[in-house]
Write a protein that holds these residues in place. Structure first.
Motif, PDB file in Angstrom:
ATOM      1  N   GLY A  16      27.088  61.977 -20.499  1.00  0.00           N
ATOM      2  CA  GLY A  16      25.746  62.342 -20.092  1.00  0.00           C
ATOM      3  C   GLY A  16      25.047  63.250 -21.090  1.00  0.00           C
ATOM      4  O   GLY A  16      25.563  63.542 -22.171  1.00  0.00           O
ATOM      5  N   SER A  17      23.854  63.712 -20.693  1.00  0.00           N
ATOM      6  CA  SER A  17      23.021  64.545 -21.565  1.00  0.00           C
ATOM      7  C   SER A  17      22.508  65.769 -20.825  1.00  0.00           C
ATOM      8  O   SER A  17      22.342  65.745 -19.596  1.00  0.00           O
ATOM      9  N   LEU A  18      22.261  66.813 -21.582  1.00  0.00           N
ATOM     10  CA  LEU A  18      21.598  68.019 -21.083  1.00  0.00           C
ATOM     11  C   LEU A  18      20.691  68.535 -22.186  1.00  0.00           C
ATOM     12  O   LEU A  18      20.955  68.328 -23.374  1.00  0.00           O
ATOM     13  N   ARG A  19      19.649  69.240 -21.772  1.00  0.00           N
ATOM     14  CA  ARG A  19      18.744  69.874 -22.731  1.00  0.00           C
ATOM     15  C   ARG A  19      18.668  71.349 -22.419  1.00  0.00           C
ATOM     16  O   ARG A  19      18.207  71.748 -21.346  1.00  0.00           O
ATOM     17  N   LEU A  20      19.151  72.163 -23.337  1.00  0.00           N
ATOM     18  CA  LEU A  20      19.102  73.607 -23.182  1.00  0.00           C
ATOM     19  C   LEU A  20      17.848  74.153 -23.845  1.00  0.00           C
ATOM     20  O   LEU A  20      17.401  73.626 -24.865  1.00  0.00           O
ATOM     21  N   SER A  21      17.313  75.214 -23.254  1.00  0.00           N
ATOM     22  CA  SER A  21      16.163  75.891 -23.844  1.00  0.00           C
ATOM     23  C   SER A  21      16.450  77.371 -23.998  1.00  0.00           C
ATOM     24  O   SER A  21      17.142  77.963 -23.160  1.00  0.00           O
ATOM     25  N   CYS A  22      15.905  77.948 -25.047  1.00  0.00           N
ATOM     26  CA  CYS A  22      16.006  79.386 -25.295  1.00  0.00           C
ATOM     27  C   CYS A  22      14.583  79.909 -25.386  1.00  0.00           C
ATOM     28  O   CYS A  22      13.844  79.524 -26.306  1.00  0.00           O
ATOM     29  N   ALA A  23      14.192  80.746 -24.441  1.00  0.00           N
ATOM     30  CA  ALA A  23      12.861  81.321 -24.427  1.00  0.00           C
ATOM     31  C   ALA A  23      12.921  82.738 -24.965  1.00  0.00           C
ATOM     32  O   ALA A  23      13.752  83.544 -24.526  1.00  0.00           O
ATOM     33  N   ALA A  24      12.033  83.043 -25.899  1.00  0.00           N
ATOM     34  CA  ALA A  24      12.016  84.369 -26.523  1.00  0.00           C
ATOM     35  C   ALA A  24      10.886  85.222 -25.960  1.00  0.00           C
ATOM     36  O   ALA A  24       9.839  84.703 -25.574  1.00  0.00           O
ATOM     37  N   SER A  25      11.104  86.523 -25.946  1.00  0.00           N
ATOM     38  CA  SER A  25      10.104  87.457 -25.408  1.00  0.00           C
ATOM     39  C   SER A  25       9.004  87.734 -26.408  1.00  0.00           C
ATOM     40  O   SER A  25       8.009  88.368 -26.069  1.00  0.00           O
ATOM     41  N   GLU A  26       9.195  87.300 -27.646  1.00  0.00           N
ATOM     42  CA  GLU A  26       8.143  87.430 -28.629  1.00  0.00           C
ATOM     43  C   GLU A  26       8.044  86.125 -29.415  1.00  0.00           C
ATOM     44  O   GLU A  26       8.848  85.231 -29.228  1.00  0.00           O
ATOM     45  N   ARG A  27       7.070  86.051 -30.265  1.00  0.00           N
ATOM     46  CA  ARG A  27       6.823  84.805 -30.979  1.00  0.00           C
ATOM     47  C   ARG A  27       8.051  84.400 -31.796  1.00  0.00           C
ATOM     48  O   ARG A  27       8.545  85.171 -32.613  1.00  0.00           O
ATOM     49  N   THR A  28       8.530  83.193 -31.565  1.00  0.00           N
ATOM     50  CA  THR A  28       9.729  82.739 -32.269  1.00  0.00           C
ATOM     51  C   THR A  28       9.509  82.657 -33.766  1.00  0.00           C
ATOM     52  O   THR A  28      10.462  82.747 -34.536  1.00  0.00           O
ATOM     53  N   ILE A  29       8.254  82.526 -34.167  1.00  0.00           N
ATOM     54  CA  ILE A  29       8.000  82.433 -35.595  1.00  0.00           C
ATOM     55  C   ILE A  29       8.344  83.745 -36.295  1.00  0.00           C
ATOM     56  O   ILE A  29       8.618  83.778 -37.483  1.00  0.00           O
ATOM     57  N   THR A  30       8.381  84.835 -35.546  1.00  0.00           N
ATOM     58  CA  THR A  30       8.743  86.123 -36.139  1.00  0.00           C
ATOM     59  C   THR A  30      10.250  86.347 -36.157  1.00  0.00           C
ATOM     60  O   THR A  30      10.727  87.284 -36.793  1.00  0.00           O
ATOM     61  N   LEU A  31      10.999  85.483 -35.441  1.00  0.00           N
ATOM     62  CA  LEU A  31      12.443  85.668 -35.347  1.00  0.00           C
ATOM     63  C   LEU A  31      13.191  85.049 -36.513  1.00  0.00           C
ATOM     64  O   LEU A  31      14.365  85.358 -36.725  1.00  0.00           O
ATOM     65  N   GLY A  32      12.553  84.157 -37.223  1.00  0.00           N
ATOM     66  CA  GLY A  32      13.251  83.468 -38.298  1.00  0.00           C
ATOM     67  C   GLY A  32      14.182  82.416 -37.736  1.00  0.00           C
ATOM     68  O   GLY A  32      13.896  81.778 -36.732  1.00  0.00           O
ATOM     69  N   ALA A  33      15.333  82.247 -38.392  1.00  0.00           N
ATOM     70  CA  ALA A  33      16.287  81.227 -37.961  1.00  0.00           C
ATOM     71  C   ALA A  33      16.852  81.574 -36.580  1.00  0.00           C
ATOM     72  O   ALA A  33      17.058  82.745 -36.241  1.00  0.00           O
ATOM     73  N   VAL A  34      17.095  80.532 -35.801  1.00  0.00           N
ATOM     74  CA  VAL A  34      17.653  80.685 -34.455  1.00  0.00           C
ATOM     75  C   VAL A  34      18.869  79.766 -34.339  1.00  0.00           C
ATOM     76  O   VAL A  34      18.871  78.664 -34.888  1.00  0.00           O
TER      77      VAL A  34
END
Length: 125
Positions: A16-34
């Motif tokens: 089967g399949s699953l889709r995980l999500s990671c939500a950030a409290s600030e703009r992900t563009i400022t976090l760099g690599a994830v």
């Protein structure tokens, strides 16, 4: 303090399949690599996948390459992990990690500054 919140885990049958999500409290563009890591019971936390600036800048563990796809949506401040063809060996708590590495993708667990609380993925045979 940056907060990362994972979601999308659950119980799924092998194949089967699953889709995980990671939500950030600030703009992900400022976090760099994830990155995504996972930890199975009694085992070390291990690298799964990482993404830099865009879809062309990704890295995967050998065990998931070809089955998992990492992506980021900077407009929604989320990083996703699409997991297909799941196997019982994929059973683990999955963690999102970011910060401290700039835009360089790395599998080094200690390099990441921020971690989420994890989401459980269980794959039954």
């Amino acid at each position: 303090q940056v907060q990362l919140v994972e979601s999308g885990g659950g119980l799924v049958q092998a194949g089967g399949s699953l889709r995980l999500s990671c939500a950030a409290s600030e703009r992900t563009i400022t976090l760099g690599a994830v990155a995504w890591f996972r930890q199975a019971p009694g085992k070390e936390r291990e690298f799964v996948a990482a993404i830099g600036w865009n879809a062309g800048d990704t890295g995967y563990a050998d065990s998931v390459r070809g089955r998992f796809t990492i992506s980021r949506d900077n407009a929604k401040n989320t990083v996703n992990l699409q997991m297909n063809s799941l196997k019982p060996d994929d059973t683990a708590v999955y963690y999102c990690a970011a910060g401290g590495v700039g835009w360089t993708i790395t599998a080094a667990r200690g390099a990441y500054a921020y971690w989420g609380q994890g989401t459980q993925v269980t794959v039954s045979s």
